[in-house]
Design an enzyme around this catalytic site. Sequence first.
Site, mmCIF file in Angstrom:
data_model
loop_
_atom_site.group_PDB
_atom_site.id
_atom_site.type_symbol
_atom_site.label_atom_id
_atom_site.label_comp_id
_atom_site.label_asym_id
_atom_site.label_seq_id
_atom_site.Cartn_x
_atom_site.Cartn_y
_atom_site.Cartn_z
ATOM 1 C CB SER A 111 0.043 -8.042 -0.890
ATOM 2 O OG SER A 111 -0.813 -8.807 -0.063
ATOM 3 C CE LYS A 146 -4.101 -2.050 0.326
ATOM 4 N NZ LYS A 146 -5.099 -1.946 -0.752
ATOM 5 C CD GLU A 184 -9.904 3.810 0.998
ATOM 6 O OE1 GLU A 184 -9.817 5.044 0.876
ATOM 7 O OE2 GLU A 184 -9.182 3.017 0.356
HETATM 8 C C1 LIG Z 1 -1.503 -6.876 2.805
HETATM 9 C C2 LIG Z 1 -2.656 -6.587 1.938
HETATM 10 N N1 LIG Z 1 -2.797 -7.271 0.796
HETATM 11 C C3 LIG Z 1 -3.844 -7.050 -0.019
HETATM 12 C C4 LIG Z 1 -4.835 -6.142 0.283
HETATM 13 C C5 LIG Z 1 -6.009 -6.000 -0.640
HETATM 14 O O1 LIG Z 1 -6.009 -4.856 -1.430
HETATM 15 P P1 LIG Z 1 -5.629 -4.878 -2.961
HETATM 16 O O2 LIG Z 1 -6.480 -5.922 -3.623
HETATM 17 O O3 LIG Z 1 -5.958 -3.508 -3.425
HETATM 18 O O4 LIG Z 1 -4.200 -5.189 -3.104
HETATM 19 C C6 LIG Z 1 -4.719 -5.391 1.460
HETATM 20 C C7 LIG Z 1 -5.747 -4.392 1.801
HETATM 21 O O5 LIG Z 1 -5.900 -3.899 2.852
HETATM 22 C C8 LIG Z 1 -3.599 -5.635 2.304
HETATM 23 O O6 LIG Z 1 -3.458 -4.953 3.447
#
Ligand SMILES: Cc1ncc(COP(=O)(O)O)c(C=O)c1O
Lengths: 273, 405
Positions: free
Chosen positions: B389, B94, B116
């Site tokens: 992620s 993020k 948000e």
């Molecule tokens: C670690 C992590 N991965 C994935 C996501 C999902 O979001 P996005 O699909 O936009 O990557 C989030 C959202 O809060 C997150 O904190």
Amino acid sequence: MRIRSAFEALRSSGELGIVAYITAGDPSLDATPKFVLALAEAGADVIELGVPFSDPLADGPTIQRASERALKSGTTLAGVLEIVRRIRKSSQVPLVLFSYYNPILQMGLEKFASAAASAGADGVLATDLTPEESEDYRRIMRLHSLDTIFLGAPTSTDERLAKIAGCSSGFLYLISRTDVTGAKDSLPDDLPALLRRARSVTVLPIAVGFGISLPGHVSVLGGLADAAVVGSALVSEIEKAKSVDGAANALAERVRSLKEAARHGLSRREVAP
Amino acid sequence: MSSILQSSATAPGRFGPYGGRYVPETLMVPLFELERAYEAAKADPSFQSRFHDLLKNFAGRPTPLQFASRLTEKLGGPRIYLKREDLLHTGAHKINNAIGQGLLAAKMGKPRIIAETGAGQHGVASATVAAHLGLECVVYMGTEDMERQALNVARMRMVGTQVIGVESGSRTLKDAINEAMRDWVTNVRSTHYLLGSVLGAHPYPTMVRDFQAVIGREAREQILAAEKRLPTHLFACVGGGSNSIGLFHQFLGDASVKMIGIEAGGRGAALGEHAARLAAHQGFSGARPGVLQGTYTYVLQNEDGQIAATHSISAGLDYPAIGPEHSWLADQRRAEYSAVSDQAALDAARLLSRAEGIIPALESAHAIAGLVERLPQFKKDDLVILNLSGRGDKDMDTYQKHWVQ
Ligand SMILES: Cc1ncc(COP(=O)(O)O)c(C=O)c1O
């Protein structure tokens, strides 16, 4: 046609119109026709019937709660159209459906337009739909003789106001302030300038809404706008009332005092060109 | 160039029929201004050098592409590489987007940002960037999420951000976005809305994707250096869809690379029990194209167009709509989407923790579970990049409840 006649009558009398908003189905589907008749009898010139939506992101807490109550009572878009049909049996008050776009889209533009027109609705306003995304919508609503009302905002440029007015029929709805819906104590200082900008790009009647609740607001708007939209102030009467009849009386009382102010405030004929 | 890239380029903000700008009029001119500012920033060398400097020195890019040798061995399937976005400052991808938009807000002269957050990772990223750039920051968060991601609430407050709990609706991500949009409508002249995923009205889905595309650009170079060939499969979890599109984007033109997005299957296929928008083929019900929070895309909803409740153990995936570009990639069959259950994600989190010594975020654990469920379909020489992620610190309460009893 009903919307146009209402504004023509207002223009020739020089009086500021009152557009009354309530959320359909709040607190029940049966209550809504009673409320509409009471509002119309008390002198409301146009009624906006809000279609409740699960995610009313342009609304403040008052109308959010009304939406929740209406959804809880089982209100659907089809149910709102049924209410319109019932109201039409006993009233010719102009009716505008005020909705978020998704419920309309899910019913299908064609099906919605034909059902709304045959139920007796006069116009449609979709809060989260702007000229850019509305080509099909406008074509289909027009085909069914429904007025398409779009919102103008304080952030809209003159060029956009012209575009928005160009896509609107019936009237132009001007948002008075950069805000969500909700009753406020005072009108914004830059409202007269916004109204002048809008006047310079359209001959459509102009209704001003968001934050209007008091007779004093209405007096000020006389001579500037063609109508004032009152929403949250009415919805909170419904919320506060102990019974449906009590709510209907309170709504009528509110509208009567606003109409009174509209009659005694500066009239459009005295001030506007 | 693939046809997808061409057609998405023909109408700005449209991905096939999806995307667009469905907002109250008050936000239209601010969206045009944002689009113009973003286009200018893209071509502005000083903006770009500032962006890359912060990605490197504040966030810690580039992130490693780590060969997961023990996981590969244990699963006995494809060779698995992990793109380690979990190692970034604040603990998730993020921050890439928060830096980009934070700089943009400063450039536009907006002293205040709002955001948000669901899992709290986007909130923490926005809060730290705001502190770093000297901007005021307010974050909206559903009270259900504040409870399950309490650590992140504390982190935001530590860096001086005001966290406002949202009590409406399901008290999760969708409701936090509604409240942020209400704030934005009200304070639009002074405020930039730092949206955290590839959601919302144009230019957000495109802009957020571009800020996240650094993930795929690095990964593509890294895998070519390590393996001298392109991967056969990409895996990423899909909430709004920013980490997945960030990984996928650089590979869209590589027809041989399969892209798999993993959604939250929650605790069942009935509407209300899951957050799977593109997994109707697995029986997950309730998703149809519709308009939510500014964009036209697949949305979980009932027959009347009311938005459905969702469930996921993972706050970051618990959302009824998906980024419009994913809807288009799914329709085109350029990417595939499927969902895994809460339980499968928990199991996958433990698997990765034990096999590699990496505790993943619950969101990222969904991607691992998706890979595990697909094992029978792999060929021996398949090569996977999985986007890790985020890290699991924020989820320790949930993990402890499930594993240590
Ligand atoms: C670690 C992590 N991965 C994935 C996501 C999902 O979001 P996005 O699909 O936009 O990557 C989030 C959202 O809060 C997150 O904190």
